[in-house]
Design an enzyme around this catalytic site. Structure first.
Site, PDB file in Angstrom:
ATOM      1  N   MET A  30      32.138  -1.508  65.482  1.00 53.35           N
ATOM      2  CA  MET A  30      32.271  -1.919  66.874  1.00 53.35           C
ATOM      3  C   MET A  30      33.501  -2.820  67.033  1.00 53.35           C
ATOM      4  O   MET A  30      33.622  -3.545  68.020  1.00 53.35           O
ATOM      5  CB  MET A  30      31.001  -2.639  67.354  1.00 53.35           C
ATOM      6  CG  MET A  30      29.764  -1.730  67.262  1.00 53.35           C
ATOM      7  SD  MET A  30      28.396  -2.246  68.306  1.00 53.35           S
ATOM      8  CE  MET A  30      28.056  -3.861  67.627  1.00 53.35           C
ATOM      9  N   ALA A  32      36.552  -5.790  66.315  1.00 53.80           N
ATOM     10  CA  ALA A  32      36.669  -7.205  65.941  1.00 53.80           C
ATOM     11  C   ALA A  32      36.587  -7.289  64.415  1.00 53.80           C
ATOM     12  O   ALA A  32      35.776  -8.016  63.841  1.00 53.80           O
ATOM     13  CB  ALA A  32      35.605  -8.064  66.619  1.00 53.80           C
ATOM     14  N   LEU A  33      37.441  -6.512  63.784  1.00 55.74           N
ATOM     15  CA  LEU A  33      37.330  -6.262  62.342  1.00 55.74           C
ATOM     16  C   LEU A  33      37.565  -7.524  61.522  1.00 55.74           C
ATOM     17  O   LEU A  33      38.453  -8.316  61.817  1.00 55.74           O
ATOM     18  CB  LEU A  33      38.342  -5.182  61.936  1.00 55.74           C
ATOM     19  CG  LEU A  33      38.170  -3.852  62.673  1.00 55.74           C
ATOM     20  CD1 LEU A  33      39.235  -2.849  62.204  1.00 55.74           C
ATOM     21  CD2 LEU A  33      36.769  -3.270  62.470  1.00 55.74           C
ATOM     22  N   GLY A  36      34.615  -8.003  56.016  1.00 57.49           N
ATOM     23  CA  GLY A  36      33.448  -7.150  55.733  1.00 57.49           C
ATOM     24  C   GLY A  36      33.749  -5.699  56.090  1.00 57.49           C
ATOM     25  O   GLY A  36      33.559  -4.781  55.286  1.00 57.49           O
ATOM     26  N   HIS A  37      34.267  -5.500  57.308  1.00 55.86           N
ATOM     27  CA  HIS A  37      34.645  -4.143  57.727  1.00 55.86           C
ATOM     28  C   HIS A  37      35.740  -3.582  56.809  1.00 55.86           C
ATOM     29  O   HIS A  37      35.707  -2.409  56.436  1.00 55.86           O
ATOM     30  CB  HIS A  37      35.212  -4.153  59.149  1.00 55.86           C
ATOM     31  CG  HIS A  37      34.261  -4.587  60.211  1.00 55.86           C
ATOM     32  ND1 HIS A  37      34.427  -5.751  60.926  1.00 55.86           N
ATOM     33  CD2 HIS A  37      33.130  -4.019  60.703  1.00 55.86           C
ATOM     34  CE1 HIS A  37      33.455  -5.871  61.817  1.00 55.86           C
ATOM     35  NE2 HIS A  37      32.635  -4.838  61.699  1.00 55.86           N
ATOM     36  N   GLN A  61      22.973   0.256  72.185  1.00 59.41           N
ATOM     37  CA  GLN A  61      22.256  -0.488  71.145  1.00 59.41           C
ATOM     38  C   GLN A  61      22.110  -1.975  71.475  1.00 59.41           C
ATOM     39  O   GLN A  61      21.634  -2.746  70.646  1.00 59.41           O
ATOM     40  CB  GLN A  61      22.910  -0.272  69.780  1.00 59.41           C
ATOM     41  CG  GLN A  61      24.283  -0.902  69.598  1.00 59.41           C
ATOM     42  CD  GLN A  61      24.896  -0.513  68.263  1.00 59.41           C
ATOM     43  OE1 GLN A  61      25.357   0.611  68.074  1.00 59.41           O
ATOM     44  NE2 GLN A  61      24.891  -1.427  67.302  1.00 59.41           N
ATOM     45  N   ASP A 150      23.782  -4.910  57.231  1.00 59.43           N
ATOM     46  CA  ASP A 150      22.815  -4.397  58.213  1.00 59.43           C
ATOM     47  C   ASP A 150      21.886  -3.444  57.464  1.00 59.43           C
ATOM     48  O   ASP A 150      21.994  -2.231  57.585  1.00 59.43           O
ATOM     49  CB  ASP A 150      23.558  -3.699  59.347  1.00 59.43           C
ATOM     50  CG  ASP A 150      24.498  -4.661  60.061  1.00 59.43           C
ATOM     51  OD1 ASP A 150      24.023  -5.419  60.904  1.00 59.43           O
ATOM     52  OD2 ASP A 150      25.702  -4.675  59.720  1.00 59.43           O
ATOM     53  N   LEU A 184      29.797 -12.378  56.373  1.00 53.96           N
ATOM     54  CA  LEU A 184      30.794 -12.197  57.428  1.00 53.96           C
ATOM     55  C   LEU A 184      30.178 -11.395  58.567  1.00 53.96           C
ATOM     56  O   LEU A 184      29.473 -10.416  58.334  1.00 53.96           O
ATOM     57  CB  LEU A 184      32.016 -11.450  56.871  1.00 53.96           C
ATOM     58  CG  LEU A 184      32.796 -12.171  55.788  1.00 53.96           C
ATOM     59  CD1 LEU A 184      33.918 -11.281  55.282  1.00 53.96           C
ATOM     60  CD2 LEU A 184      33.375 -13.470  56.321  1.00 53.96           C
ATOM     61  N   ARG A 187      29.762 -11.939  64.935  1.00 47.88           N
ATOM     62  CA  ARG A 187      29.029 -12.923  65.733  1.00 47.88           C
ATOM     63  C   ARG A 187      29.191 -14.350  65.191  1.00 47.88           C
ATOM     64  O   ARG A 187      28.847 -15.295  65.900  1.00 47.88           O
ATOM     65  CB  ARG A 187      27.550 -12.546  65.818  1.00 47.88           C
ATOM     66  CG  ARG A 187      27.326 -11.281  66.649  1.00 47.88           C
ATOM     67  CD  ARG A 187      25.873 -11.027  66.979  1.00 47.88           C
ATOM     68  NE  ARG A 187      25.742  -9.974  67.987  1.00 47.88           N
ATOM     69  CZ  ARG A 187      25.411  -8.707  67.733  1.00 47.88           C
ATOM     70  NH1 ARG A 187      25.163  -8.330  66.502  1.00 47.88           N
ATOM     71  NH2 ARG A 187      25.333  -7.824  68.721  1.00 47.88           N
TER      72      ARG A 187
HETATM   73  P1  PAJ Z   1      29.522  -3.399  63.225  1.00 45.20           P
HETATM   74  O1  PAJ Z   1      28.607  -4.536  63.412  1.00 45.20           O
HETATM   75  O2  PAJ Z   1      30.928  -3.498  63.734  1.00 45.20           O
HETATM   76  O3  PAJ Z   1      29.554  -3.077  61.691  1.00 45.20           O
HETATM   77  C1  PAJ Z   1      30.257  -1.952  61.211  1.00 45.20           C
HETATM   78  C2  PAJ Z   1      29.938  -1.770  59.748  1.00 45.20           C
HETATM   79  O4  PAJ Z   1      30.413  -2.905  59.017  1.00 45.20           O
HETATM   80  C3  PAJ Z   1      28.425  -1.670  59.464  1.00 45.20           C
HETATM   81  O5  PAJ Z   1      28.190  -0.666  58.496  1.00 45.20           O
HETATM   82  C4  PAJ Z   1      28.105  -3.059  58.927  1.00 45.20           C
HETATM   83  O6  PAJ Z   1      26.983  -3.083  58.056  1.00 45.20           O
HETATM   84  C5  PAJ Z   1      29.390  -3.385  58.180  1.00 45.20           C
HETATM   85  N1  PAJ Z   1      29.523  -4.828  57.963  1.00 45.20           N
HETATM   86  C6  PAJ Z   1      29.530  -5.811  58.907  1.00 45.20           C
HETATM   87  N2  PAJ Z   1      29.618  -7.023  58.307  1.00 45.20           N
HETATM   88  C7  PAJ Z   1      29.665  -6.804  56.974  1.00 45.20           C
HETATM   89  C8  PAJ Z   1      29.731  -7.649  55.810  1.00 45.20           C
HETATM   90  N3  PAJ Z   1      29.781  -8.966  55.911  1.00 45.20           N
HETATM   91  N4  PAJ Z   1      29.754  -7.056  54.593  1.00 45.20           N
HETATM   92  C9  PAJ Z   1      29.693  -5.695  54.467  1.00 45.20           C
HETATM   93  N5  PAJ Z   1      29.614  -4.861  55.523  1.00 45.20           N
HETATM   94  C10 PAJ Z   1      29.593  -5.390  56.749  1.00 45.20           C
HETATM   95  O7  PAJ Z   1      27.041  -1.867  62.601  1.00 45.20           O
HETATM   96  C11 PAJ Z   1      27.667  -1.554  63.609  1.00 45.20           C
HETATM   97  O8  PAJ Z   1      28.896  -2.084  63.917  1.00 45.20           O
HETATM   98  C12 PAJ Z   1      27.133  -0.549  64.607  1.00 45.20           C
HETATM   99  O9  PAJ Z   1      25.734  -0.633  64.653  1.00 45.20           O
HETATM  100  C13 PAJ Z   1      27.581   0.915  64.324  1.00 45.20           C
HETATM  101  C14 PAJ Z   1      27.061   1.414  62.965  1.00 45.20           C
HETATM  102  C15 PAJ Z   1      29.102   1.027  64.381  1.00 45.20           C
HETATM  103  C16 PAJ Z   1      26.990   1.843  65.415  1.00 45.20           C
HETATM  104  O10 PAJ Z   1      27.389   1.453  66.674  1.00 45.20           O
END
Ligand code: PAJ
Length: 281
Positions: A30, A32-33, A36-37, A61, A150, A184, A187
């Site tokens: 979603m 705001a990379l 983690g992303h 969602q 997640d 990370l 939010r």
């Molecule tokens: P979002 O919260 O942007 O997360 C995208 C992906 O990054 C997810 O698979 C999430 O588990 C992973 N992610 C986020 N923070 C992380 C971290 N600290 N360490 C490892 N992975 C991390 O999750 C979503 O978006 C949405 O629900 C989506 C799957 C895109 C569907 O809309």
């Protein structure tokens, strides 16, 4: 890197990529990379020749009282980061492209999406399962990367892929953390300085519970102690602190199989989630 907002154009671009051979990986986000992303993107690069990242803040969602309106949107910065990583396509549809007039279908994964965040956020996982099904059908990737951060979402998507024969390999990536252990998350930006300090208690309390359970300690006691620690740190509302089966997410009261300790709690306006593995020795 191409930025694409139209499904027909996306199909053409993916077809072009496929002509040069190699696997196609999708990283759904979603935006705001953060790091983690980017760990997911790095894993995608390791496993596939072509990496497609989607950015879509999925209205389906978010609950009516959740943060859809204030969710951070930073596509220009995100796009630069992805370009530097050598991504082939940024798939960034708007809501009208994803949910055209008359959209009426919903994907619901029973069982694994009930309880935990499914209970705290009614309809949330239907929104996730629906948009991920669409993303998989739009891109048709060979593999897709998801974070263990997640954990329930990951379990829901694994079930979805098996149940609907989606033919996409699901690759998990461990949770990426700040130096003090906080997972990370986009939010985290909502936290005040004081809340940010208190927030580190969430992973610590989970770590202590996991260690106690691993050593043979009573599950209910370890979870209750973690809950007290989280509350005492200043979290207002603790939605859950639980031990669950690592695959089915069914409750576990004795550590006889791979499990996960999971928690969700609110500090100020911000809801944080975290989880850690616990396996029998
Ligand atoms: P979002 O919260 O942007 O997360 C995208 C992906 O990054 C997810 O698979 C999430 O588990 C992973 N992610 C986020 N923070 C992380 C971290 N600290 N360490 C490892 N992975 C991390 O999750 C979503 O978006 C949405 O629900 C989506 C799957 C895109 C569907 O809309």
């Amino acid at each position: 890197m191409q930025t694409i907002r139209d499904v027909a154009e996306l199909r053409k671009a993916v077809e072009q990529l496929r002509k040069s051979g190699g696997r196609v990986a999708l990283v759904p986000t979603m935006g705001a990379l953060h790091a983690g992303h980017m760990a997911l993107v790095a894993e995608a690069k390791r496993q596939a020749e072509h990496v497609i990242v989607s950015i879509f803040v999925n209205p389906a969602q978010f609950g009516p009282n959740e943060d859809l309106g204030s969710y951070p949107r930073r596509e220009a910065e995100d796009s630069k980061l992805l370009e530097l990583e050598g991504c082939a396509i940024l798939w960034a549809p708007d809501a009208a492209a994803m949910y055209p007039q008359g959209f009426s279908t919903r994907v619901q994964v029973a069982g694994v999406s009930e309880g935990l965040d499914g209970a705290a956020r009614p309809g949330h996982f239907d929104g996730v399962a629906t948009v991920v099904t669409k993303l998989f059908n739009q891109v048709r990737p060979d593999l897709a990367i998801f974070g263990e951060k997640d954990f329930q979402q990951l379990a829901v998507i694994r079930r979805l892929v098996r149940d609907l024969d989606l033919g996409v390999e699901i690759v998990p990536v461990p949770t990426q953390r700040e130096a003090d252990g906080l997972a990370l998350s986009s939010r985290n930006a909502y936290l005040t300085a004081e809340e940010r300090v208190a927030a580190r208690t969430l992973p610590r309390a989970l770590g202590e519970a996991a260690a106690a359970i691993q050593k043979g300690g009573a599950v209910a006691e370890a979870l209750a102690a973690a809950r007290v620690k989280i509350e005492q740190a200043g979290f207002g509302q603790v939605d859950y602190v639980e031990l669950r089966d690592a695959e089915t997410l069914e409750p576990v009261d004795r550590l006889d199989r791979p499990a996960r300790v999971l928690a969700a709690a609110k500090i100020g306006r911000t809801r944080l989630i975290d989880n850690l593995p616990v396996a029998p020795l």
